[in-house]
Design an enzyme around this catalytic site. Structure first.
Site, PDB file in Angstrom:
ATOM      1  N   LYS A 157      -5.806  -8.774  11.771  1.00  0.00           N
ATOM      2  CA  LYS A 157      -5.685  -7.344  11.498  1.00  0.00           C
ATOM      3  C   LYS A 157      -7.047  -6.818  11.068  1.00  0.00           C
ATOM      4  O   LYS A 157      -7.607  -7.266  10.057  1.00  0.00           O
ATOM      5  CB  LYS A 157      -4.648  -7.101  10.394  1.00  0.00           C
ATOM      6  CG  LYS A 157      -4.520  -5.623  10.026  1.00  0.00           C
ATOM      7  CD  LYS A 157      -3.388  -5.375   9.053  1.00  0.00           C
ATOM      8  CE  LYS A 157      -3.346  -3.906   8.668  1.00  0.00           C
ATOM      9  NZ  LYS A 157      -2.257  -3.591   7.737  1.00  0.00           N
TER      10      LYS A 157
ATOM     11  N   GLU B 118      -8.256 -16.844  11.709  1.00  0.00           N
ATOM     12  CA  GLU B 118      -7.141 -16.213  10.988  1.00  0.00           C
ATOM     13  C   GLU B 118      -5.802 -16.542  11.658  1.00  0.00           C
ATOM     14  O   GLU B 118      -4.821 -16.850  10.988  1.00  0.00           O
ATOM     15  CB  GLU B 118      -7.320 -14.686  10.961  1.00  0.00           C
ATOM     16  CG  GLU B 118      -8.324 -14.176   9.931  1.00  0.00           C
ATOM     17  CD  GLU B 118      -7.686 -14.018   8.555  1.00  0.00           C
ATOM     18  OE1 GLU B 118      -6.537 -14.454   8.355  1.00  0.00           O
ATOM     19  OE2 GLU B 118      -8.356 -13.449   7.657  1.00  0.00           O
TER      20      GLU B 118
ATOM     21  N   CYS C 262       0.793  -1.244   0.000  1.00  0.00           N
ATOM     22  CA  CYS C 262       0.000   0.000   0.000  1.00  0.00           C
ATOM     23  C   CYS C 262       0.822   1.289   0.000  1.00  0.00           C
ATOM     24  O   CYS C 262       0.365   2.302  -0.515  1.00  0.00           O
ATOM     25  CB  CYS C 262      -1.017   0.005   1.135  1.00  0.00           C
ATOM     26  SG  CYS C 262      -0.309  -0.218   2.777  1.00  0.00           S
TER      27      CYS C 262
ATOM     28  N   LYS D 219      -3.979  -6.767  15.835  1.00  0.00           N
ATOM     29  CA  LYS D 219      -3.831  -5.346  15.537  1.00  0.00           C
ATOM     30  C   LYS D 219      -5.183  -4.728  15.209  1.00  0.00           C
ATOM     31  O   LYS D 219      -5.893  -5.320  14.388  1.00  0.00           O
ATOM     32  CB  LYS D 219      -2.886  -5.198  14.338  1.00  0.00           C
ATOM     33  CG  LYS D 219      -2.659  -3.775  13.887  1.00  0.00           C
ATOM     34  CD  LYS D 219      -1.928  -3.744  12.574  1.00  0.00           C
ATOM     35  CE  LYS D 219      -1.902  -2.315  12.079  1.00  0.00           C
ATOM     36  NZ  LYS D 219      -1.461  -2.196  10.726  1.00  0.00           N
TER      37      LYS D 219
HETATM   38  C1  PBG Z   1       0.194  -1.411   5.923  1.00  0.00           C
HETATM   39  C2  PBG Z   1       0.125  -1.116   7.373  1.00  0.00           C
HETATM   40  C3  PBG Z   1      -0.776  -0.291   8.060  1.00  0.00           C
HETATM   41  C4  PBG Z   1      -0.381  -0.294   9.385  1.00  0.00           C
HETATM   42  C5  PBG Z   1       0.716  -1.136   9.481  1.00  0.00           C
HETATM   43  N1  PBG Z   1       1.009  -1.643   8.230  1.00  0.00           N
HETATM   44  C6  PBG Z   1      -1.882   0.550   7.567  1.00  0.00           C
HETATM   45  C7  PBG Z   1      -3.078  -0.043   6.977  1.00  0.00           C
HETATM   46  O1  PBG Z   1      -3.277  -1.248   6.960  1.00  0.00           O
HETATM   47  O2  PBG Z   1      -3.854   0.765   6.472  1.00  0.00           O
HETATM   48  C8  PBG Z   1      -1.035   0.502  10.473  1.00  0.00           C
HETATM   49  C9  PBG Z   1      -0.138   0.924  11.564  1.00  0.00           C
HETATM   50  C10 PBG Z   1      -0.653   2.021  12.433  1.00  0.00           C
HETATM   51  O3  PBG Z   1      -1.789   2.517  12.319  1.00  0.00           O
HETATM   52  O4  PBG Z   1       0.137   2.425  13.295  1.00  0.00           O
HETATM   53  N2  PBG Z   1      -0.689  -2.379   5.489  1.00  0.00           N
HETATM   54 ZN    ZN Z   2      -1.066  -2.332   3.265  1.00  0.00          ZN
END
Ligand code: PBG
Ligand code: ZN
Length: 318
Positions: free
Chosen positions: A191, A229, A118, A244
């Protein structure tokens, strides 16, 4: 009468009775590395957090080395983005160069790299897209190329955060075949599609340009699915699995620690950090006590590792 207060009478006995203790080695510090030179950009929504160009990294790496936390987790911010996220797996990509820089100059620092597209895609999604669909199986080889190029650059551990199905197995296979059977995988397994990632997307410039991440990240309402998961990623060969965000999902962390013997990580995400910093800046809470209370709660709930923007402060406070 049961007199619980006997063991609370003074600090000497209280500290003996403490069930959960934080240690700097529990913490991993996220680090944003940006293309260019002489850059130390502050992130408005995350006071105290900066984007660093590689030449400026020593400022923060010297501090990291000194506090002896567990390690760092790298996020790269490329200059050039495209539909395939090609800078994610470019030999000379920003993250690859940052890894090499740390490897050469700070061999004692343990380097985890976030594996996801991303930050590198023009559309901001975590995988390749067709129309408005984020494709699963087509994304796996790109994640594989990204992981391999970063491990070749010297990364110690990979942490896939994309939430494509089957990526842990795909990454394990690629690393094993390329001669890296010893590189661990910490999977962002449970996540959630959380609003708490807002400030991170400012810091990493990774907000999706259309739609949202709900077709690959988990529904915030689903605790039972989170356990599936986690189980799936363990089955696929993850060495550490992650929940997370942290605070709103401690029930899942706790349940996972009852159910699984594998080491657990938790990500104390950007929005959680921003809320604490904002309240502290207003004088509404005692920052040090609140941060240590939050981190203690994460460890008490079962986390072995805590990925947190508070890592350096917390290590200094302990
Ligand atoms: C990338 C990623 C994200 C985070 C960690 N790796 C953002 C998302 O998934 O949009 C979030 C970390 C944070 O909010 O501190 N995929
Ligand atoms: Zn991402």
């Amino acid at each position: 009468m049961q007199r619980f207060r006997r063991l609370r009478r003074d600090e000497r006995i209280r500290s003996m009775m403490q069930e959960t203790r934080l240690h700097p080695k529990d913490f991993i510090y996220p680090l944003f590395v940006i293309e260019g030179q002489n850059i130390t950009n502050s992130v408005d929504s995350m006071p105290g957090i900066y984007q660093y160009s590689i030449d400026r990294l020593p400022r923060i790496l010297d501090r990291i080395k000194q506090v002896e936390i567990g390690g760092v987790m790298l996020f790269g911010i490329p200059q050039h983005k495209d539909a395939q996220g090609s800078q994610a797996y470019a030999k000379d990509g920003i993250t690859q160069r940052a890894v090499r820089f740390i490897r050469e100059n700070y061999p004692e620092i343990y380097v985890v790299v976030d594996i996801c597209l991303c930050e590198y895609t023009s559309h901001g999604h975590c995988g390749v897209v067709c129309g408005t669909e984020v494709l699963n199986d087509e994304t796996l080889p790109l994640l594989g190329k990204m992981a391999l190029s970063l491990v070749e650059a010297g990364a110690d551990m990979i942490a896939p955060s994309d939430m494509m199905d089957g990526r842990v197995e795909a990454l394990r296979t690629i690393l094993d075949q390329a001669g890296f059977p010893h590189t661990p995988i910490m999977a962002y397994s449970a996540k959630f599609a959380s609003a708490y990632y807002g400030p991170f997307r400012d810091a990493a410039g990774s907000a999706p340009k259309f739609g949202d991440r709900k077709s690959y990240q988990m529904d915030i309402a689903n605790g039972r699915e989170a356990l599936r998961e986690l189980a799936a990623d363990i089955e696929e060969g993850a060495d550490i699995v992650m929940v997370k965000p942290a605070l709103a999902y401690l029930d899942i962390l706790k349940e996972a620690s009852c159910r699984f013997d594998i080491p657990l990580a938790v990500y104390n995400v950007s929005g959680e950090y921003a809320m604490v910093k904002a309240a502290a800046a207003n004088g509404w809470i005692d920052e040090k006590r609140v941060v240590l209370e939050n981190l203690t709660a994460m460890k008490r709930a079962g986390a072995k590792l805590i990925i947190t923007y508070h890592a350096l402060d917390a290590a200094n406070w302990l």
